[in-house]
Motif scaffolding. Structure first.
Motif, short mmCIF file in Angstrom:
data_model
loop_
_atom_site.label_atom_id
_atom_site.label_comp_id
_atom_site.label_asym_id
_atom_site.label_seq_id
_atom_site.Cartn_x
_atom_site.Cartn_y
_atom_site.Cartn_z
N GLY A 112 16.10 39.51 -3.23
CA GLY A 112 16.77 39.83 -1.97
C GLY A 112 17.99 40.70 -2.22
O GLY A 112 18.92 40.28 -2.91
N ALA A 113 17.99 41.91 -1.68
CA ALA A 113 19.08 42.86 -1.89
C ALA A 113 20.05 42.83 -0.72
O ALA A 113 19.64 42.82 0.44
N ARG A 114 21.33 42.85 -1.04
CA ARG A 114 22.37 42.81 -0.02
C ARG A 114 22.51 44.13 0.73
O ARG A 114 23.02 44.18 1.85
N TYR A 127 10.21 46.22 -9.23
CA TYR A 127 10.33 44.81 -8.85
C TYR A 127 10.07 44.62 -7.36
O TYR A 127 10.41 45.47 -6.53
N ASP A 128 9.48 43.49 -7.03
CA ASP A 128 9.24 43.12 -5.65
C ASP A 128 10.59 42.75 -5.02
O ASP A 128 11.26 41.82 -5.48
N ALA A 129 11.01 43.51 -4.01
CA ALA A 129 12.34 43.29 -3.43
C ALA A 129 12.30 43.51 -1.92
O ALA A 129 11.42 44.19 -1.39
N TYR A 130 13.28 42.96 -1.24
CA TYR A 130 13.40 43.08 0.22
C TYR A 130 14.88 43.11 0.58
O TYR A 130 15.74 42.70 -0.21
N PHE A 131 15.19 43.57 1.78
CA PHE A 131 16.57 43.57 2.25
C PHE A 131 16.88 42.21 2.85
O PHE A 131 16.27 41.80 3.83
N SER A 132 17.83 41.51 2.26
CA SER A 132 18.19 40.18 2.73
C SER A 132 19.45 40.17 3.58
O SER A 132 19.68 39.24 4.35
N GLY A 133 20.28 41.21 3.44
CA GLY A 133 21.60 41.17 4.06
C GLY A 133 22.56 40.35 3.22
O GLY A 133 22.17 39.72 2.23
#
Length: 389
Positions: A112-114, A127-133
């Motif tokens: 989870g990326a900020r 890498y498997d990543a998403y926007f987490s806030g």
């Protein structure tokens, strides 16, 4: 299950503590406080499994990655510091995300990326990543006080902006409360409860302001979460800001310092508009993700075999870290040599200029003396001639 929070014990930015506080509010209890820069050695102090939300700014000492094996991580709300030595960090850029360090990221993903910069950093490396806030978007509202709505809160703004605010509120009866998120190492408490008490004091001041004006991301996002009108005086396009603000420009009212000083904007700080509600979906998803993590870990078998996802051994980690540190030291040595050579060059140049200035001063003083002498002679001659007449 035991739960831990991540702090940066020697932080110079109070925003680090606000992030840790936000995580703590979503955990059933805090059993351990872990130092962000030394997670790899946490296993030497604690042998039992500890569930940790990895929401933080990563990482000055990148050679101390990956975290200890007894940490059960939720990889969310992560910001990647990828500055080099030229910007005060280290010569390591992405080497820590390869080899053993990369296996850790792969095993405990998705990541989870900020912010979008960090999201792209992860994805560009496969890498498997998403926007987490940011985890500060999950903060609850604080208590109301008797001073609610009676002041404008200014956080880490320069004198020009402060003076402009003073002009804008003249005659309104509003006061100004100045705050700062800068903190010296000597000001940092070892007791995390004392540090979190200070966080609550700050958040309560923000909560009760008519409006908060700041350049800080971790003032703006908590204000969004607490529904406090906030205006960011920041150029989100600047390199130092873009990497952190890229995902939040549409949620936070923001203008540049130039626009604020020249009045080329429509935001009324005395009667501020409501914040955007665009962040709410991200907030709710992040809260739900952390609550699920807590629920899952609370029922987890606490034996090492039950939750460990990596295959490397402690020896593998130490060997890999040793090679990473050696590379960092080699790179740092050569980069510092270059900096030192540049420094010495500029020092010599400065010395030459200093000598020239000193010589010029001597010449100037000599010329002045000659002028004064000529004036004296001229006055004498004039007086003498006048006497002869």
């Amino acid at each position: 299950m035991k739960y831990g929070i991540i702090i940066h014990k020697k932080t110079a930015n109070f925003g680090d503590d606000i992030q840790a506080y936000a995580v703590a509010r979503l955990l059933p209890q805090v059993d351990y406080v872990l130092d962000r820069e030394y997670l790899d050695s946490f296993g030497e102090k604690c042998s039992e499994p500890v569930a940790v939300v990895m929401a933080a700014w990563w990482l000055w000492q990148k050679w101390n990655w990956p975290p200890a094996e007894n940490i059960i991580p939720l990889m969310t709300s992560m910001h990647i510091n990828n500055d080099t030595i030229w910007h005060g960090a280290s010569p390591i850029t992405d080497e820590w995300t390869k080899g053993v360090g990369g296996e850790y990221l792969e095993a405990y993903g998705p990541l989870g990326a900020r912010d979008l910069f960090s999201l792209n950093f992860f994805r560009e490396r496969g890498y498997d990543a998403y926007f987490s806030g940011c985890v500060t978007l999950t903060l609850p509202r604080q208590k109301k006080t008797a001073e609610a709505g009676s002041y404008i809160c200014l956080v880490d703004l320069d004198r020009q902006v402060e003076d402009k605010v003073q002009q804008l509120i003249m005659g309104t009866g509003l006061k100004i409360v100045k705050m700062s998120h800068n903190c010296k190492n000597s000001d940092i408490e070892d007791d995390w409860q004392a540090r979190f008490k200070k966080v609550e004091e700050y958040l309560t001041l923000y909560q009760n302001a008519r409006c908060v004006i700041t350049r800080r991301l971790h003032v703006s996002l908590p204000c969004l979460a607490m529904e406090v009108p906030v205006l960011a005086i920041v150029d989100v396009q600047e390199r130092g800001n873009a990497n952190r603000w890229d995902a939040y420009g549409e949620w936070v009212h923001h203008i540049t310092k130039k626009e604020f000083l020249e009045g080329t904007y429509t935001y009324d700080i005395c009667n501020p508009p409501e914040n955007s509600a665009g962040y709410l979906t991200t907030r709710n998803e992040l809260i739900a993700r952390i609550k699920k993590f807590v629920a899952d870990t609370s029922m987890m078998d606490e034996s090492m075999e039950a939750w460990k996802k990596t295959t490397y051994t402690r020896t593998d980690v130490l060997c890999w870290q040793n090679q990473l540190m050696k590379k960092a030291l080699d790179d740092w040595l050569y980069q510092n040599r270059a900096l030192l050579a540049e420094y010495n060059k500029e020092k010599k140049k400065s010395k030459r200029l200093e000598i020239k200035l000193r010589q010029q001063k001597i010449i100037t003083e000599d010329v002045k003396k000659e002028k004064d002498k000529a004036k004296g002679v001229g006055a004498f001659v004039k007086q003498w001639l006048g006497g002869r007449e």
